[in-house]
Motif scaffolding. Structure first.
Motif, PDB file in Angstrom:
ATOM      1  N   TYR A  28       0.809  -1.216   0.000  1.00  0.00           N
ATOM      2  CA  TYR A  28       0.000   0.000   0.000  1.00  0.00           C
ATOM      3  C   TYR A  28       0.848   1.273   0.000  1.00  0.00           C
ATOM      4  CZ  TYR A  28      -3.516  -3.348   1.586  1.00  0.00           C
ATOM      5  OH  TYR A  28      -4.345  -4.424   1.703  1.00  0.00           O
ATOM      6  N   PHE A  29       0.223   2.356  -0.494  1.00  0.00           N
ATOM      7  CA  PHE A  29       0.823   3.684  -0.459  1.00  0.00           C
ATOM      8  C   PHE A  29      -0.154   4.618   0.247  1.00  0.00           C
ATOM      9  CE2 PHE A  29       2.788   1.601  -4.017  1.00  0.00           C
ATOM     10  CZ  PHE A  29       4.114   2.002  -3.940  1.00  0.00           C
ATOM     11  N   ALA A  30       0.364   5.582   0.987  1.00  0.00           N
ATOM     12  CA  ALA A  30      -0.498   6.534   1.681  1.00  0.00           C
ATOM     13  C   ALA A  30       0.140   7.911   1.690  1.00  0.00           C
ATOM     14  CB  ALA A  30      -0.753   6.078   3.114  1.00  0.00           C
ATOM     15  N   LEU A  31      -0.705   8.919   1.624  1.00  0.00           N
ATOM     16  CA  LEU A  31      -0.292  10.296   1.864  1.00  0.00           C
ATOM     17  C   LEU A  31      -0.817  10.664   3.243  1.00  0.00           C
ATOM     18  CD1 LEU A  31      -0.892  12.013  -1.551  1.00  0.00           C
ATOM     19  CD2 LEU A  31       1.199  12.150  -0.210  1.00  0.00           C
ATOM     20  N   ILE A  32       0.091  11.090   4.095  1.00  0.00           N
ATOM     21  CA  ILE A  32      -0.262  11.415   5.472  1.00  0.00           C
ATOM     22  C   ILE A  32      -0.035  12.902   5.693  1.00  0.00           C
ATOM     23  CG2 ILE A  32       0.300  11.007   7.901  1.00  0.00           C
ATOM     24  CD1 ILE A  32       1.262   8.195   6.996  1.00  0.00           C
ATOM     25  N   GLY A  33      -1.036  13.571   6.241  1.00  0.00           N
ATOM     26  CA  GLY A  33      -0.913  14.978   6.605  1.00  0.00           C
ATOM     27  C   GLY A  33      -0.428  15.086   8.036  1.00  0.00           C
ATOM     28  N   ILE A  34       0.486  16.028   8.270  1.00  0.00           N
ATOM     29  CA  ILE A  34       1.034  16.258   9.600  1.00  0.00           C
ATOM     30  C   ILE A  34       0.767  17.709   9.969  1.00  0.00           C
ATOM     31  CG2 ILE A  34       3.113  16.192  11.032  1.00  0.00           C
ATOM     32  CD1 ILE A  34       4.416  14.505   8.865  1.00  0.00           C
ATOM     33  N   PHE A  86       4.693  10.983   2.057  1.00  0.00           N
ATOM     34  CA  PHE A  86       4.257   9.921   1.155  1.00  0.00           C
ATOM     35  C   PHE A  86       4.958   8.654   1.627  1.00  0.00           C
ATOM     36  CE2 PHE A  86       4.831   8.072  -3.309  1.00  0.00           C
ATOM     37  CZ  PHE A  86       3.561   7.528  -3.338  1.00  0.00           C
ATOM     38  N   VAL A  87       4.178   7.636   1.988  1.00  0.00           N
ATOM     39  CA  VAL A  87       4.758   6.418   2.558  1.00  0.00           C
ATOM     40  C   VAL A  87       4.291   5.182   1.801  1.00  0.00           C
ATOM     41  CG1 VAL A  87       4.879   7.435   4.867  1.00  0.00           C
ATOM     42  CG2 VAL A  87       2.918   5.998   4.272  1.00  0.00           C
ATOM     43  N   GLN A  88       5.063   4.131   1.959  1.00  0.00           N
ATOM     44  CA  GLN A  88       4.698   2.804   1.500  1.00  0.00           C
ATOM     45  C   GLN A  88       4.551   1.973   2.769  1.00  0.00           C
ATOM     46  OE1 GLN A  88       7.620   1.128  -1.140  1.00  0.00           O
ATOM     47  NE2 GLN A  88       6.188  -0.324  -2.015  1.00  0.00           N
ATOM     48  N   THR A  89       3.531   1.112   2.840  1.00  0.00           N
ATOM     49  CA  THR A  89       3.265   0.382   4.076  1.00  0.00           C
ATOM     50  C   THR A  89       2.700  -1.007   3.809  1.00  0.00           C
ATOM     51  OG1 THR A  89       2.126   0.469   6.223  1.00  0.00           O
ATOM     52  CG2 THR A  89       0.973   1.438   4.337  1.00  0.00           C
ATOM     53  N   PHE A 127      -5.220   6.935   0.407  1.00  0.00           N
ATOM     54  CA  PHE A 127      -4.685   5.602   0.665  1.00  0.00           C
ATOM     55  C   PHE A 127      -4.930   4.703  -0.542  1.00  0.00           C
ATOM     56  CE2 PHE A 127      -4.551   1.324   2.328  1.00  0.00           C
ATOM     57  CZ  PHE A 127      -3.466   1.365   3.192  1.00  0.00           C
ATOM     58  N   SER A 128      -3.900   4.440  -1.337  1.00  0.00           N
ATOM     59  CA  SER A 128      -3.907   3.477  -2.450  1.00  0.00           C
ATOM     60  C   SER A 128      -5.211   3.383  -3.232  1.00  0.00           C
ATOM     61  CB  SER A 128      -3.527   2.092  -1.931  1.00  0.00           C
ATOM     62  OG  SER A 128      -2.156   2.042  -1.643  1.00  0.00           O
ATOM     63  N   LYS A 129      -5.671   4.501  -3.746  1.00  0.00           N
ATOM     64  CA  LYS A 129      -6.898   4.556  -4.556  1.00  0.00           C
ATOM     65  C   LYS A 129      -8.118   3.989  -3.849  1.00  0.00           C
ATOM     66  CE  LYS A 129      -4.918   4.701  -9.158  1.00  0.00           C
ATOM     67  NZ  LYS A 129      -4.880   4.112 -10.480  1.00  0.00           N
ATOM     68  N   LYS A 130      -8.087   3.957  -2.541  1.00  0.00           N
ATOM     69  CA  LYS A 130      -9.217   3.432  -1.766  1.00  0.00           C
ATOM     70  C   LYS A 130     -10.153   4.575  -1.410  1.00  0.00           C
ATOM     71  CE  LYS A 130      -7.350  -0.698  -1.269  1.00  0.00           C
ATOM     72  NZ  LYS A 130      -7.670  -1.757  -2.138  1.00  0.00           N
ATOM     73  N   VAL A 131     -11.428   4.265  -1.349  1.00  0.00           N
ATOM     74  CA  VAL A 131     -12.442   5.190  -0.874  1.00  0.00           C
ATOM     75  C   VAL A 131     -13.211   4.457   0.209  1.00  0.00           C
ATOM     76  CG1 VAL A 131     -14.501   6.514  -1.473  1.00  0.00           C
ATOM     77  CG2 VAL A 131     -12.628   6.324  -3.121  1.00  0.00           C
ATOM     78  N   LYS A 132     -13.176   5.013   1.421  1.00  0.00           N
ATOM     79  CA  LYS A 132     -13.873   4.404   2.562  1.00  0.00           C
ATOM     80  C   LYS A 132     -14.504   5.519   3.365  1.00  0.00           C
ATOM     81  CE  LYS A 132     -10.510   0.727   2.980  1.00  0.00           C
ATOM     82  NZ  LYS A 132     -10.668  -0.589   3.452  1.00  0.00           N
ATOM     83  N   LYS A 133     -15.702   5.249   3.876  1.00  0.00           N
ATOM     84  CA  LYS A 133     -16.352   6.248   4.716  1.00  0.00           C
ATOM     85  C   LYS A 133     -17.285   5.562   5.694  1.00  0.00           C
ATOM     86  CE  LYS A 133     -18.791  10.544   4.754  1.00  0.00           C
ATOM     87  NZ  LYS A 133     -19.315  11.676   4.052  1.00  0.00           N
TER      88      LYS A 133
END
Length: 172
Positions: A28-34, A86-89, A127-133
């Motif tokens: 997975y890849f994610a963009l995290i805001g700090i 930008f992270v890989q996890t 998060f890796s082209k995911k859409v969750k709500k």
């Protein structure tokens, strides 16, 4: 020079910005805001960066410079420092969120009221082209396309410093 409402200035620190092209086998890849607006922000961001680099579940690929911007929501507080990483996890989205909440706790985040000053705020922006709500979790993050605290740092990564093959894992 272009002036953008709410943005004060961009700054650098030891690990912001950071650019790497070395990928690992994580799925997975994610963009995290700090974010932070309690004294010692730059040192706290650098300490967080080192902490994440030592976490075997997360590989930091890129980070933006630090954006200092006007507080929003509750405006009678100090300006915020914001950045994106930008992270890989190997972690799926909810597991990554749990880890990020743990790091907020470790850095003494207190949730006294909505938009209160904070020592550290960590959000999964994409998060890796995911859409969750649901009531506790939303990806892409709510307001991600409207916040200057995300748009400017993300724009820095998007302007060619972040590899197109990895960056394409997001809806931007």
């Amino acid at each position: 020079m272009l002036k953008i409402q709410g943005a004060r200035k961009m700054q650098k620190s030891t690990f912001f910005p950071f650019f790497s092209s070395a990928l690992n086998s994580a799925k997975y890849f994610a963009l995290i805001g700090i974010g932070s607006n309690i004294d010692g922000e730059k040192r706290r961001f650098d300490t967080l960066f080192r902490t994440l680099m030592n976490d075997k579940r997360i590989k930091i690929l890129n980070s933006s410079s630090l954006l200092i911007n006007k507080a929003f929501g509750y405006e009678k507080q100090k300006d915020f420092y914001n950045a994106v990483i930008f992270v890989q996890t190997i972690l799926h989205a909810r597991a990554l969120l749990k880890i990020l909440l743990f790091y907020e706790f470790k850095f003494r985040r207190k949730r006294s009221f909505k938009n209160a000053p904070r020592s550290l705020d960590l959000d999964i922006l994409y998060f890796s082209k995911k859409v969750k709500k649901d009531e506790r979790f939303c990806v892409p993050h709510v307001g991600v396309n409207d916040r200057i605290s995300v748009i400017l740092p993300l724009g820095e990564l998007a302007k060619g410093k972040c590899s197109g093959t990895t960056y394409s894992y997001f809806y931007c």
